[in-house]
Design a protein around this motif. Structure first.
Motif, PDB file in Angstrom:
ATOM      1  N   ARG A   1      32.306   2.032 -31.473  1.00 12.14           N
ATOM      2  CA  ARG A   1      33.172   2.461 -32.616  1.00 12.14           C
ATOM      3  C   ARG A   1      32.269   2.807 -33.864  1.00 12.14           C
ATOM      4  NH1 ARG A   1      38.303   0.538 -32.111  1.00 12.14           N
ATOM      5  NH2 ARG A   1      39.082   1.676 -33.684  1.00 12.14           N
TER       6      ARG A   1
ATOM      7  N   HIS B   1      31.607   2.662 -37.944  1.00  9.19           N
ATOM      8  CA  HIS B   1      31.920   1.925 -39.062  1.00  9.19           C
ATOM      9  C   HIS B   1      31.284   2.608 -40.299  1.00  9.19           C
ATOM     10  CE1 HIS B   1      33.805  -1.649 -37.409  1.00  9.19           C
ATOM     11  NE2 HIS B   1      33.120  -1.428 -36.244  1.00  9.19           N
TER      12      HIS B   1
ATOM     13  N   CYS C   1      38.491  -2.612 -35.137  1.00 11.99           N
ATOM     14  CA  CYS C   1      37.586  -2.521 -34.084  1.00 11.99           C
ATOM     15  C   CYS C   1      37.339  -3.977 -33.552  1.00 11.99           C
ATOM     16  CB  CYS C   1      36.231  -2.075 -34.467  1.00 11.99           C
ATOM     17  SG  CYS C   1      34.739  -2.053 -33.257  1.00 11.99           S
TER      18      CYS C   1
ATOM     19  N   CYS D   1      35.040  -5.495 -32.369  1.00  8.15           N
ATOM     20  CA  CYS D   1      33.452  -6.354 -32.783  1.00  8.15           C
ATOM     21  C   CYS D   1      33.796  -7.286 -33.884  1.00  8.15           C
ATOM     22  CB  CYS D   1      32.505  -5.338 -33.175  1.00  8.15           C
ATOM     23  SG  CYS D   1      32.596  -4.533 -34.852  1.00  8.15           S
TER      24      CYS D   1
HETATM   25 ZN   LIG Z   1      33.007  -2.428 -34.507  1.00  8.27          ZN
END
Ligand SMILES: [Zn+2]
Length: 429
Positions: free
Chosen positions: A265, A267, A315, A317
């Motif tokens: 994704r 950022h 996200c 993460c």
């Molecule tokens: Zn991420």
């Protein structure tokens, strides 16, 4: 302090310490840094001498800047007493001779590879450069093994930024895009990079050479830079290089603005920049950025010319930095057509690209709006069938959005290494 040690120090900071998982903490960090930056520019930049710098909110009182404002006020704006014309001379000379080592009072100078008209000038001190390099490495060295990487960087101009990274632990090689691509490909094949950093237009050439069996490189990580990466090209690179993710760095003259994380994704680097959003529809916005790390050339409420597409989903993460769906293109490249009632109909670059992609079978293309009634489509394939399909797609779009169908002219596509690749471009201003 030795520059390499600074890089490592910043690498460790950015990779392991200033990683924000809570939005609240990130915002507090930003506030603190914005205030510190306001105080700094008030003290060191003539242009900002009279601003208020008592709280982070004082930022909101400042006018926007852009490339034009930056270039007009360059001498008063920068905090290191660099003269614009002298800096331009060095930067242009560097590009001509392909030797980018010359500095001005210990400050590196570079030009942004402008896609339209005015070129931006950027200056960066050795300290900032070390910070930047550490930050980039923190973002892009793969998880786990951080040593022994061989990084290949394809760029139009070196700006002697990237060599900061070269060391025994991490090898680095710069490939000049303006040199012979055959030579570059051969060298790349011998070098066998583990990390490949290049604009999509160059990745296309490398991928095509891979497909033809002319070279065989197997990087574990690819980072797309400098140009907009379209979904179509992204898919192609994944297939050719056998990778799940094509990383991207949203890096321009104005700083390191965003990156793709391990989850794939995109950022915004909100740990170095503060981003205000000027929405142009429900999800698309133009970013206005304030960089709180740039000390030589302040980037304060700088309005970029890019269209970003917001993403509301968090996200996995875990980073608290905002996610965007993609960079769609430049605001200048929104097509403008005549509507039925004499009003303008604006069409985002994405819709234009889709007319080509939906027709299928095209790898390289470029669509240029010459004026309100004429567009030129450059294609790497010929034949009436594909042309008719593309024309049909445009007709459907014009019907759906209610604009007058333009004349479409078809031309052969050619690659120009000296220019940034843009898939969609509006010529008429
Ligand atoms: Zn991420």
């Amino acid at each position: 302090m030795n520059e390499k040690i600074k890089v490592v120090k910043n690498f460790i900071m950015r990779r392991y310490f200033s990683v924000f998982r809570s939005r609240e903490k990130l915002e507090r960090f930003q506030e603190k840094n914005i205030l510190a930056q306001l105080k700094y520019i008030k003290a060191h930049s003539e242009y900002f001498r009279d601003i208020k710098a008592d709280s982070a909110d004082d930022l909101k009182a400042l006018p926007y800047m852009d490339k034009h404002v930056m270039m007009e006020n360059f001498n008063r704006l920068n905090c290191v007493g660099i003269d614009r014309d002298k800096a331009l001379e060095i930067a242009i000379n560097g590009e001509k001779t392909r030797d980018f080592d010359e500095k001005l009072d210990g400050i590196s100078v570079g030009l942004s590879s402008g896609t339209s008209g005015a070129r931006g000038l950027f200056i960066i001190s050795d300290d900032e450069r070390a910070m930047w390099a550490g930050g980039v490495l923190a973002r892009f060295l793969p998880k786990g093994n951080i040593f022994g990487h061989k990084i290949a960087f394809f760029l139009r101009a070196d700006n002697n930024l990237y060599e900061t990274i070269d060391s025994k632990a991490i090898q680095f090689r710069y490939f000049d895009i303006l040199k012979s691509m055959d030579g570059n490909l051969k060298e790349l094949n011998e070098y066998q990079p583990s990390i490949l950093v290049a604009p999509p237009s160059v990745l296309l050439l490398i991928a095509s050479a891979m497909e033809k069996g002319e070279i065989n490189v197997r990087p574990v990580k690819i980072v797309s830079v400098a140009e907009v990466l379209t979904e179509n090209d992204e898919k192609y690179f994944k297939r050719i290089f056998g990778l799940d993710i094509i990383h991207q760095a949203y890096q321009c003259t104005e700083g390191f603005l965003g990156y793709v994380c391990e989850c794939g994704r995109f950022h915004l680097s909100e740990d170095v920049i503060y981003v205000e959003r000027e929405y142009i529809d429900d999800e698309r916005f133009v970013p206005i950025i304030t960089d709180f790390t740039r000390k030589s050339q302040p980037i304060i409420r700088y309005r970029l010319n890019d269209i970003l597409v917001a993403d509301k989903e968090k996200c996995p993460c875990g980073s608290a930095c905002a996610v965007i769906k993609k960079i769609e293109g430049r605001e200048d490249d929104i097509f403008i057509f005549d509507g039925p009632d004499g009003k303008d109909v604006t069409v985002f670059p994405d819709f234009i690209s889709r007319c080509i992609i939906y027709a299928e079978g095209v790898r390289n293309y470029k669509v240029v709006q010459e004026d309100r009634k004429n567009i030129t489509v450059y294609l790497d394939v010929t034949g009436d069938e594909i042309r008719n399909r593309i024309t049909e797609e445009f007709r459907t779009l014009s019907g759906r959005m209610g604009f007058e169908m333009p004349e479409i002219r078809f031309e052969d596509y050619t690659y120009d290494p000296a220019r940034k690749m843009k898939r969609v471009e509006r010529k008429v201003r």
